[in-house]
Design a protein around this motif. Structure first.
Motif, PDB file in Angstrom:
ATOM      1  N   GLU A  50      37.068  31.303  45.728  1.00 38.12           N
ATOM      2  CA  GLU A  50      37.563  30.602  46.920  1.00 38.12           C
ATOM      3  C   GLU A  50      37.174  29.128  46.884  1.00 38.12           C
ATOM      4  N   GLU A  51      35.929  28.840  46.496  1.00 39.25           N
ATOM      5  CA  GLU A  51      35.487  27.444  46.399  1.00 39.25           C
ATOM      6  C   GLU A  51      36.305  26.676  45.360  1.00 39.25           C
ATOM      7  N   LEU A  52      36.525  27.303  44.214  1.00 42.67           N
ATOM      8  CA  LEU A  52      37.295  26.643  43.164  1.00 42.67           C
ATOM      9  C   LEU A  52      38.736  26.376  43.603  1.00 42.67           C
ATOM     10  N   ARG A  53      39.330  27.345  44.283  1.00 40.92           N
ATOM     11  CA  ARG A  53      40.707  27.152  44.775  1.00 40.92           C
ATOM     12  C   ARG A  53      40.768  26.052  45.827  1.00 40.92           C
ATOM     13  N   TYR A  55      35.053  33.522  34.340  1.00 43.75           N
ATOM     14  CA  TYR A  55      35.925  34.517  34.960  1.00 43.75           C
ATOM     15  C   TYR A  55      36.439  33.998  36.310  1.00 43.75           C
ATOM     16  N   ALA A  56      35.535  33.456  37.109  1.00 44.72           N
ATOM     17  CA  ALA A  56      35.922  32.916  38.416  1.00 44.72           C
ATOM     18  C   ALA A  56      36.915  31.761  38.242  1.00 44.72           C
ATOM     19  N   ARG A  57      36.672  30.879  37.297  1.00 45.15           N
ATOM     20  CA  ARG A  57      37.593  29.763  37.040  1.00 45.15           C
ATOM     21  C   ARG A  57      38.973  30.276  36.627  1.00 45.15           C
ATOM     22  N   ASN A  58      38.982  31.297  35.772  1.00 44.56           N
ATOM     23  CA  ASN A  58      40.250  31.867  35.329  1.00 44.56           C
ATOM     24  C   ASN A  58      41.017  32.476  36.491  1.00 44.56           C
ATOM     25  N   LEU A  59      40.315  33.193  37.360  1.00 43.85           N
ATOM     26  CA  LEU A  59      40.968  33.770  38.542  1.00 43.85           C
ATOM     27  C   LEU A  59      41.501  32.662  39.449  1.00 43.85           C
ATOM     28  N   ALA A  60      40.717  31.606  39.623  1.00 43.62           N
ATOM     29  CA  ALA A  60      41.134  30.491  40.480  1.00 43.62           C
ATOM     30  C   ALA A  60      42.382  29.806  39.928  1.00 43.62           C
ATOM     31  N   LYS A  61      42.540  29.838  38.614  1.00 46.50           N
ATOM     32  CA  LYS A  61      43.726  29.250  37.986  1.00 46.50           C
ATOM     33  C   LYS A  61      44.951  30.146  38.122  1.00 46.50           C
TER      34      LYS A  61
END
Length: 176
Positions: free
Chosen positions: A52-55, A12-18
């Motif tokens: 935030e970290e992924l972005r 979910y976090a990865r998808n949001l970061a994308k």
């Protein structure tokens, strides 16, 4: 922060970061589609920090020259490697060896040409100046015999270095 322990939260976090919408990211991560649940999870401090970290990592990667490399792995799971001159030369030398071993002389010659160009060696189809026709090497252009020998010696050194590096076998399996 390493990847989240809860796989669906991490996805979910990865998808949001994308840049996916909360509802789409939530459903794509394996949850049943729910705008309310997606919004609630998006506001979870752990998810906010991970996004935030992924972005930040994505921005760092995209700010420099990088390429996909299945053998490399960044903290955010995106297999990218920084492109450097050394990396390009290693890949070209590996391409020469690989292409020659499979009999693909065209690909081997192209990789050799690119390596030679980098090393400042000239390759020319030009004939020697008039009066030199018929002499040995007259169809090689100016100094190419020496250049090709220098390139060959340089490739031997690269091949020796490559033998010391672990390589992944990408040879297609024979179906027959």
């Amino acid at each position: 922060m390493p990847a989240l322990d809860k796989i669906r939260w991490e996805n979910y976090a990865r998808n949001l970061a994308k840049g996916m919408t909360q509802a789409d990211a939530y459903e794509d991560a394996g949850f049943t589609r729910s705008k309310q649940a997606a919004s609630a999870l998006a506001n979870n401090p752990v998810i906010l920090q991970r996004v935030e970290e992924l972005r930040t990592e994505r921005e760092r990667i995209l700010s420099g020259p990088t390429v996909f490399d299945e053998d490399a792995d960044t903290d955010n799971g995106e297999p990218l490697v920084e492109v450097t001159m050394e990396w390009v030369i290693e890949r070209l030398a590996a391409n020469v060896v690989s292409a020659q071993s499979t009999g693909n002389h065209s690909a081997a010659n192209k990789a050799l040409e690119m390596l030679g160009h980098h090393l400042g060696l000239s390759f020319s189809d030009k004939k020697a100046p008039s009066g030199d026709e018929g002499k040995p090497g007259s169809n090689l252009g100016s100094g190419n015999t020496f250049n090709i020998l220098s390139l060959t010696e340089g490739l031997k050194q690269h091949a020796a270095a490559l033998e010391q590096m672990p390589m992944k076998d990408v040879t297609p399996e024979d179906d027959g």
